[in-house]
Design a protein around this motif. Structure first.
Motif, PDB file in Angstrom:
ATOM      1  N   PRO A   1       0.778  -1.245   0.000  1.00  8.90           N
ATOM      2  CA  PRO A   1       0.000   0.000   0.000  1.00  8.90           C
ATOM      3  C   PRO A   1       0.806   1.290   0.000  1.00  8.90           C
ATOM      4  O   PRO A   1       0.293   2.330  -0.430  1.00  8.90           O
ATOM      5  CB  PRO A   1      -0.807  -0.107   1.293  1.00  8.90           C
ATOM      6  N   GLY A   2       2.045   1.259   0.480  1.00 10.03           N
ATOM      7  CA  GLY A   2       2.781   2.499   0.663  1.00 10.03           C
ATOM      8  C   GLY A   2       3.880   2.722  -0.349  1.00 10.03           C
ATOM      9  O   GLY A   2       4.372   1.792  -1.002  1.00 10.03           O
ATOM     10  N   GLU A   3       4.289   3.970  -0.457  1.00  7.50           N
ATOM     11  CA  GLU A   3       5.368   4.341  -1.382  1.00  7.50           C
ATOM     12  C   GLU A   3       6.647   3.562  -1.100  1.00  7.50           C
ATOM     13  O   GLU A   3       7.393   3.215  -2.023  1.00  7.50           O
ATOM     14  CB  GLU A   3       5.638   5.845  -1.258  1.00  7.50           C
ATOM     15  N   PHE A   4       6.880   3.242   0.172  1.00  5.08           N
ATOM     16  CA  PHE A   4       8.120   2.562   0.549  1.00  5.08           C
ATOM     17  C   PHE A   4       7.907   1.064   0.778  1.00  5.08           C
ATOM     18  O   PHE A   4       8.772   0.385   1.330  1.00  5.08           O
ATOM     19  CB  PHE A   4       8.717   3.232   1.787  1.00  5.08           C
ATOM     20  N   ASP A   5       6.741   0.567   0.329  1.00  4.42           N
ATOM     21  CA  ASP A   5       6.446  -0.868   0.360  1.00  4.42           C
ATOM     22  C   ASP A   5       6.727  -1.531  -0.983  1.00  4.42           C
ATOM     23  O   ASP A   5       6.427  -2.716  -1.164  1.00  4.42           O
ATOM     24  CB  ASP A   5       4.976  -1.114   0.727  1.00  4.42           C
TER      25      ASP A   5
ATOM     26  N   TRP B   1       9.612  -1.507  -4.540  1.00  2.00           N
ATOM     27  CA  TRP B   1      10.979  -1.142  -4.934  1.00  2.00           C
ATOM     28  C   TRP B   1      11.015   0.149  -5.737  1.00  2.00           C
ATOM     29  O   TRP B   1      12.004   0.895  -5.689  1.00  2.00           O
ATOM     30  CB  TRP B   1      11.631  -2.282  -5.709  1.00  2.00           C
ATOM     31  N   SER B   2       9.933   0.436  -6.485  1.00  2.00           N
ATOM     32  CA  SER B   2       9.856   1.686  -7.238  1.00  2.00           C
ATOM     33  C   SER B   2       8.405   2.142  -7.278  1.00  2.00           C
ATOM     34  O   SER B   2       7.586   1.549  -7.990  1.00  2.00           O
ATOM     35  CB  SER B   2      10.383   1.521  -8.667  1.00  2.00           C
ATOM     36  N   HIS B   3       8.100   3.160  -6.512  1.00  3.04           N
ATOM     37  CA  HIS B   3       6.729   3.663  -6.468  1.00  3.04           C
ATOM     38  C   HIS B   3       6.252   4.101  -7.854  1.00  3.04           C
ATOM     39  O   HIS B   3       5.148   3.761  -8.290  1.00  3.04           O
ATOM     40  CB  HIS B   3       6.660   4.829  -5.484  1.00  3.04           C
ATOM     41  N   ARG B   4       7.078   4.819  -8.566  1.00  6.63           N
ATOM     42  CA  ARG B   4       6.677   5.346  -9.879  1.00  6.63           C
ATOM     43  C   ARG B   4       6.400   4.222 -10.866  1.00  6.63           C
ATOM     44  O   ARG B   4       5.377   4.225 -11.558  1.00  6.63           O
ATOM     45  CB  ARG B   4       7.771   6.269 -10.428  1.00  6.63           C
ATOM     46  N   GLN B   5       7.288   3.241 -10.940  1.00  5.27           N
ATOM     47  CA  GLN B   5       7.119   2.169 -11.920  1.00  5.27           C
ATOM     48  C   GLN B   5       6.013   1.188 -11.530  1.00  5.27           C
ATOM     49  O   GLN B   5       5.342   0.621 -12.392  1.00  5.27           O
ATOM     50  CB  GLN B   5       8.440   1.426 -12.102  1.00  5.27           C
ATOM     51  N   MET B   6       5.796   1.009 -10.239  1.00  6.95           N
ATOM     52  CA  MET B   6       4.815   0.026  -9.793  1.00  6.95           C
ATOM     53  C   MET B   6       3.377   0.542  -9.825  1.00  6.95           C
ATOM     54  O   MET B   6       2.435  -0.235  -9.681  1.00  6.95           O
ATOM     55  CB  MET B   6       5.153  -0.441  -8.382  1.00  6.95           C
ATOM     56  N   LEU B   7       3.189   1.840 -10.035  1.00  5.26           N
ATOM     57  CA  LEU B   7       1.831   2.383 -10.057  1.00  5.26           C
ATOM     58  C   LEU B   7       0.980   1.805 -11.182  1.00  5.26           C
ATOM     59  O   LEU B   7      -0.247   1.886 -11.146  1.00  5.26           O
ATOM     60  CB  LEU B   7       1.875   3.916 -10.171  1.00  5.26           C
ATOM     61  N   LYS B   8       1.626   1.219 -12.183  1.00  3.82           N
ATOM     62  CA  LYS B   8       0.895   0.605 -13.293  1.00  3.82           C
ATOM     63  C   LYS B   8       0.832  -0.909 -13.181  1.00  3.82           C
ATOM     64  O   LYS B   8       0.312  -1.579 -14.083  1.00  3.82           O
ATOM     65  CB  LYS B   8       1.546   1.003 -14.620  1.00  3.82           C
ATOM     66  N   VAL B   9       1.357  -1.452 -12.094  1.00  2.00           N
ATOM     67  CA  VAL B   9       1.444  -2.901 -11.934  1.00  2.00           C
ATOM     68  C   VAL B   9       0.507  -3.346 -10.820  1.00  2.00           C
ATOM     69  O   VAL B   9       0.492  -2.756  -9.733  1.00  2.00           O
ATOM     70  CB  VAL B   9       2.891  -3.326 -11.605  1.00  2.00           C
ATOM     71  N   VAL B  10      -0.271  -4.405 -11.090  1.00  2.00           N
ATOM     72  CA  VAL B  10      -1.201  -4.926 -10.090  1.00  2.00           C
ATOM     73  C   VAL B  10      -0.450  -5.255  -8.802  1.00  2.00           C
ATOM     74  O   VAL B  10       0.595  -5.907  -8.822  1.00  2.00           O
ATOM     75  CB  VAL B  10      -1.926  -6.177 -10.629  1.00  2.00           C
ATOM     76  N   SER B  11      -0.988  -4.746  -7.702  1.00  3.14           N
ATOM     77  CA  SER B  11      -0.509  -4.844  -6.320  1.00  3.14           C
ATOM     78  C   SER B  11      -0.193  -3.461  -5.762  1.00  3.14           C
ATOM     79  O   SER B  11      -0.155  -3.276  -4.539  1.00  3.14           O
ATOM     80  CB  SER B  11       0.722  -5.744  -6.133  1.00  3.14           C
TER      81      SER B  11
END
Length: 271
Positions: A160-164, A166-176
């Motif tokens: 759920p969190g930005e620091f949960d 490895w990359s907040h920016r890249q993971m915003l498009k990835v399920v989870s």
């Protein structure tokens, strides 16, 4: 009363049994909640856990897929299966334990659906299934209230969190870690006013993960992890806690031979 609880997506309880046995021998654990056991009830290695002193066992199994199980040194009352999974898969279980002062606390163990490959409720039924699970759970927490002691744990499949991640920016498009999942998880937390002891023990901006893909030959070197596994306490249980809650991620277990892709997580506290 001391409570030491572990949550672990073992990714096949029979395949990982040597690692699970070693972990329980190395650590002081009262209750272990497992997810993705991948077996039916009659296939569960009950005798191995009983030999280690975990004589109280509850299993919600399914052939080849999913499944959750709970083993305990502490006697408990098995509760009905929570009806959050609209497909009726083995993804949820609930128990009640008695405390020394005559009160009781519930423990809910979940393996929430991963959600498939793309975050579209209309085009991806797996993703809709995941969000529906969360919506049903959130509504139940609202109706249940916050005073009855409750611990929720498991592979909740949202970081759920930005620091949960490895990359907040890249993971915003990835399920989870998509925006709708982050919002859904936030609604769930708010509905139960749930306390996350891991972000006390590992405060932001420290990056904290519980899962690493098998694709990386050296998971520590790449360190592209996610914090998908959680143990959360509601206000009713927090009122019973005496002193600090110790929260620990046993990431060293991910280094063992033929490991699960998830690391065990543990909380210890007095109630």
């Amino acid at each position: 009363m001391r409570l030491s609880l572990v949550s672990w997506n073992v990714n096949s309880v029979r395949l990982r049994l040597p690692q699970i046995e070693q972990f329980l021998k190395d650590n002081d654990v009262d209750i272990m909640c497992m997810q993705e056991i991948k077996c039916q009830e009659h296939e569960f290695p009950r005798e191995a856990f009983e030999a280690l002193g975990y004589t109280h066992i509850q299993i919600a199994g399914q052939k080849g897929w999913h499944g959750v199980a709970l083993v305990s040194r502490i006697p408990f009352e098995a509760l009905g299966t929570p009806s959050f999974c609209r497909r009726g898969e083995a993804r949820a279980q609930a128990i009640k334990i008695a405390t020394e002062n005559g009160e009781s606390a519930e423990i809910w163990n979940f393996y929430i659906p991963a959600g498939g490959d793309f975050p579209d409720r209309e085009g991806n039924d797996k993703f809709d299934h995941k969000l529906t699970f969360y919506e049903r759970l959130t509504e139940t927490l609202i109706q249940r209230g916050k005073d009855k002691p409750l611990l929720i744990c498991g592979d909740l499949n949202i970081a759920p969190g930005e620091f949960d991640v490895w990359s907040h920016r890249q993971m915003l498009k990835v399920v989870s870690h998509t925006p709708i999942e982050i919002e859904t998880f936030g609604n769930f937390i708010a509905a139960g006013e749930l306390h996350d002891p891991f972000r006390v023990s590992y405060p932001d901006p420290e990056k904290v993960f519980t899962w690493w893909s098998y694709r990386a030959a050296d998971f520590r070197k790449s360190n592209r992890g996610l914090r998908l596994d959680h143990i959360l306490l509601n206000p009713g249980l927090m009122e019973m806690v005496q002193g600090d809650i110790v929260a620990e991620i046993h990431d060293r277990v991910r280094e063992w031979e033929r490991p699960s892709d998830h690391a065990p997580i543990q909380v210890r506290f007095e109630i």
